[in-house]
Design an enzyme around this catalytic site. Structure first.
Site, PDB file in Angstrom:
ATOM      1  CB  CYS A 298      -0.868   0.016   1.236  1.00  0.00           C
ATOM      2  SG  CYS A 298      -1.820  -1.497   1.403  1.00  0.00           S
TER       3      CYS A 298
ATOM      4  NE  ARG B  64       3.989   1.609  -2.220  1.00  0.00           N
ATOM      5  CZ  ARG B  64       5.074   1.172  -1.620  1.00  0.00           C
ATOM      6  NH1 ARG B  64       6.237   1.617  -2.014  1.00  0.00           N
ATOM      7  NH2 ARG B  64       5.012   0.297  -0.653  1.00  0.00           N
TER       8      ARG B  64
ATOM      9  CD1 TRP C  92      -1.403  -5.293  -3.049  1.00  0.00           C
ATOM     10  CD2 TRP C  92      -1.992  -4.435  -5.021  1.00  0.00           C
ATOM     11  NE1 TRP C  92      -1.177  -6.241  -4.008  1.00  0.00           N
ATOM     12  CE2 TRP C  92      -1.523  -5.757  -5.213  1.00  0.00           C
ATOM     13  CE3 TRP C  92      -2.426  -3.697  -6.131  1.00  0.00           C
ATOM     14  CZ2 TRP C  92      -1.469  -6.354  -6.478  1.00  0.00           C
ATOM     15  CZ3 TRP C  92      -2.357  -4.300  -7.376  1.00  0.00           C
ATOM     16  CH2 TRP C  92      -1.888  -5.610  -7.554  1.00  0.00           C
TER      17      TRP C  92
ATOM     18  CG  ASN D 104       2.487  -1.310   3.069  1.00  0.00           C
ATOM     19  OD1 ASN D 104       1.931  -2.292   2.599  1.00  0.00           O
ATOM     20  ND2 ASN D 104       3.553  -0.753   2.516  1.00  0.00           N
ATOM     21  N   GLY D 105       1.021  -3.924   4.965  1.00  0.00           N
ATOM     22  CA  GLY D 105       1.566  -5.213   5.380  1.00  0.00           C
ATOM     23  C   GLY D 105       0.475  -6.165   5.818  1.00  0.00           C
TER      24      GLY D 105
ATOM     25  CD  GLU E 202       8.933 -17.037 -17.319  1.00  0.00           C
ATOM     26  OE1 GLU E 202       8.077 -17.378 -18.147  1.00  0.00           O
ATOM     27  OE2 GLU E 202       8.973 -15.887 -16.829  1.00  0.00           O
TER      28      GLU E 202
ATOM     29  CE  LYS F  71       9.718 -12.632 -18.439  1.00  0.00           C
ATOM     30  NZ  LYS F  71       8.697 -13.444 -17.813  1.00  0.00           N
TER      31      LYS F  71
ATOM     32  CD  GLU G 111       7.467 -11.836 -21.908  1.00  0.00           C
ATOM     33  OE1 GLU G 111       6.243 -11.856 -21.787  1.00  0.00           O
ATOM     34  OE2 GLU G 111       8.234 -11.990 -20.939  1.00  0.00           O
TER      35      GLU G 111
ATOM     36  CG  HIS H  12      14.002 -36.543 -30.840  1.00  0.00           C
ATOM     37  ND1 HIS H  12      14.196 -37.769 -31.431  1.00  0.00           N
ATOM     38  CD2 HIS H  12      14.166 -36.752 -29.511  1.00  0.00           C
ATOM     39  CE1 HIS H  12      14.442 -38.681 -30.505  1.00  0.00           C
ATOM     40  NE2 HIS H  12      14.438 -38.083 -29.326  1.00  0.00           N
TER      41      HIS H  12
ATOM     42  CE  LYS I 237       2.460  -6.964 -15.008  1.00  0.00           C
ATOM     43  NZ  LYS I 237       3.542  -7.955 -15.112  1.00  0.00           N
TER      44      LYS I 237
END
Ligand code: G6P
Length: 609
Positions: A2, A27, A74, A98-99, A482, A486, A489, A505, A604
């Site tokens: 937050c 944030r 958040w 926050n937390g 992955e 990355k 992208e 193969h 995103k």
């Protein structure tokens, strides 16, 4: 994750708070609010959605006063709503947080027994009540805050004010950041530097276990136990954009470095080490639901799909339930065989991906149970499924997913342990050992982050390549995929991932001195086989970048470059091996000068099919 701000001085507090919150919008937020000391009491305004809603509310119904606190939320506990938005009030006390408070259920029960009632679903409100109780018992705000934080478990930063002590703010920090901006005749508090740069560049950073008492004349720091602290402010020279990135060059690099903390936040309160088990009370799919699951479908898109591929290994190994992995865009069009014996697990950072959401609808129509692993509270997917297990990665800003991915792996491994223990396929001792190693994983992860310079040197040598192969075996094969994703992208280099055994193969035809091959080579049962694959590459002139936890000279003899990682439990290796590949892709992109945080053509969150 937050956003927190506080102000005390001669200015109109609400405008300082609002401008600070605007600088923290990056944030992430789902609701916002401010509280200002006005006419002998603390007045609160809160609203759901964008910060502009709060600004509109304040314009219609202004708050005047010189001391206040503000917050963008958040959500972690409780959905985004006005009642759950901060600041929270209890009696004379108003507070922002926050937390996560881990022992909040016990603390709330205790407060309820003492006659306190609650108006929100948050863990935050209990802190305000505890401080108010202590003040009623004769403590001042500082002492009440001190005794309260001593009883809290979890990670938290709070800022609190009391109508009995106008012009005073108390801030306490146990994990999430708090910075105090030092001015002349005025002082500021924030969760992050950017919120304060407009007003001051002299900052005092609170450490874990510290409390700050702030009024317009000064700032007094002490430890939770009362020991005073002497600390001089630091002058911050960052420009506002660098400040938002916490001093890192890109959000992606910042998010890569946030992974140890994101992992801790995702495990927090969910590990029962003594019992060798996990507590996933959020997953409520009916009594003894795990007994009725005969098959699992794991569905996602992009990076989250790679997390599903790893999860298949986790779940089949620990819980022996057959798993099928599908892309969101493929699942419903292949007319999957679904019924009430099926569990659909969807994985999504944003919770908004249209193809993944469509898979949920398809499974619901056929009567299957649905579970989401998701990072955004109350997102479309989170609202549509039967249960959600949230990752606590915090907002991810860089388009290429990093910290969301490792927290998805953490959450999916917790689900595998949950199922495995309940179905009796894995014993308490094995799980205890695994969970203990998982709890300590942030340490080897930080060791990899500390080697970023070495990885940058490797990246520099290969930055001009136009093709890359990535290979791995078993549960590290999805990490090869992955790693390749990355690199594609971020740097627009053509890259493919393969199971190492598949090289011969077909893809081996591509090997030449212009084709770097990244080989994931943990010391596990497949080690010798992957070494043989490396020799096949070497004899065809390929350049080999090995990522390994071995110090075996035979590896160095075959490899062109070696990136070393610490040894961890084989089931945790995918989490660790992900990090050097993220850094490799990042540094290659930086050397090629591409737009790291917003690569071309990508979004995103993809909310169209
Ligand atoms: C987009 C993003 C990817 C992400 C994928 C799935 O393609 O660019 O980084 O992995 O969507 O997103 P989700 O929010 O469902 O995890």
């Amino acid at each position: 994750m937050c956003g927190i701000v506080g102000y005390v001085g001669e200015r109109e507090a609400s405008s300082v708070l609002l401008s600070g919150l605007r600088m923290l919008e990056y944030r992430g937020y789902d609701s916002a609010g401010i509280a200002v000391m006005s006419d002998g009491d603390v007045q609160v305004r809160r609203s759901v959605g964008k910060l502009q809603n709060l600004a509109d509310l304040l314009e219609a119904d202004p708050l005047q006063g010189r001391c206040g606190i503000g917050h963008t939320r958040w959500a972690t506990h409780g959905r985004p709503s006005e009642e759950n938005a901060h600041p929270h009030r209890a009696g004379r006390v108003v507070l922002i947080h926050n937390g996560i408070i881990e022992n909040f259920l016990e603390l709330r029960a205790e407060l309820q027994r003492a006659g306190r009632t609650f108006s929100s679903e948050t863990d935050t409100e209990i802190i305000a009540h505890m401080i108010d109780v202590a003040i009623q018992g004769g403590s001042d705000l500082l002492a009440a805050t001190r005794s309260t934080v001593a009883a809290l478990e979890g990670s938290f930063s709070i800022v609190v004010m009391s109508r009995d002590e106008p012009g005073r703010l108390v801030a306490a920090k146990s994990a999430t950041p708090i910075v105090i901006g030092v001015g002349e005749g005025e002082n500021f508090i924030a969760s992050d530097v950017p919120a304060l740069l407009e007003y001051t560049r002299d900052m005092l950073f609170l450490e874990d276990g510290e409390i700050a008492e702030v009024d317009c004349d000064g700032v007094r720091l002490s430890r939770f136990d009362g020991t005073p602290i002497e600390r001089q402010p630091r002058r911050i020279t960052w420009d506002p954009v660098t400040a938002q990135k916490g001093g890192f060059k890109h959000f992606m690099l910042k998010e890569i470095h946030e992974q140890p903390q994101a992992m801790i936040d995702t495990m927090r309160g969910r590990l029962l080490l003594e019992a060798g088990d996990v507590s996933l009370a959020e997953i409520d799919l009916g009594a003894q639901w795990w007994e009725r699951v005969e098959r699992i479908d794991l569905v996602a898109c992009g990076t989250a799909w790679h997390a599903c591929l790893v999860a298949k290994f986790f779940i089949e190994k620990l819980a022996r339930i057959p798993c099928n992995v599908d892309y969101g865009s493929e699942f419903r069009y292949r007319d999957p065989i679904l019924d009430d014996r099926e569990l659909l697990i969807v994985v999504s950072q944003s919770g908004e991906t249209a193809d993944t959401l469509a898979a949920v609808e398809a499974a619901r129509e056929k009567g299957s149970r649905t579970l989401a692993v998701c990072n955004v509270v109350d997102s479309s997917i989170a609202r549509r499924v039967d249960s959600v297990l949230y990752t606590h990665a915090g907002p991810e800003i860089s388009v290429a997913s990093t910290k969301a991915f490792v927290t998805q792996l953490v959450a999916l491994l917790l689900i595998a342990v949950h199922l495995g223990r309940r179905r009796g396929f894995v014993d308490a001792d094995t799980c205890r050992q695994l969970l203990e190693e998982m709890l300590h994983l942030p340490t080897p992860l930080r060791e990899v982050l500390d080697r970023a310079d070495d990885i940058e040197a490797v990246a520099r040598r290969y930055a001009k390549a136009e093709n890359f192969l990535y290979v791995g075996r078993g549960l590290n094969y999805p990490i090869a995929l992955e790693g390749a994703l990355k690199l594609k992208e971020l740097s627009y280099i053509h890259a493919e991932g393969y199971p190492a055994g598949e090289l011969k193969h077909g893809p081996i035809a591509l090997i030449s001195e212009t084709m770097p091959v990244v080989v994931l080579l943990p010391r596990n049962t497949a080690f010798n086989k992957t070494m043989s694959n490396m020799k096949e590459i070497e004899s065809r002139g390929g350049q080999i970048i090995v990522v390994t936890d071995t110090t075996d000279a035979a590896v160095d003899a075959v490899a062109t470059d070696v990136i070393r990682v610490p040894t961890v439990n084989p089931l945790l290796m995918p989490l660790l091996l992900t990090v050097p590949l993220q850094l490799l892709a990042y540094f290659v992109a930086v050397h090629r000068g591409t737009d790291v945080d917003q690569p071309r053509n990508l979004a995103k969150s993809v909310t169209v099919e």
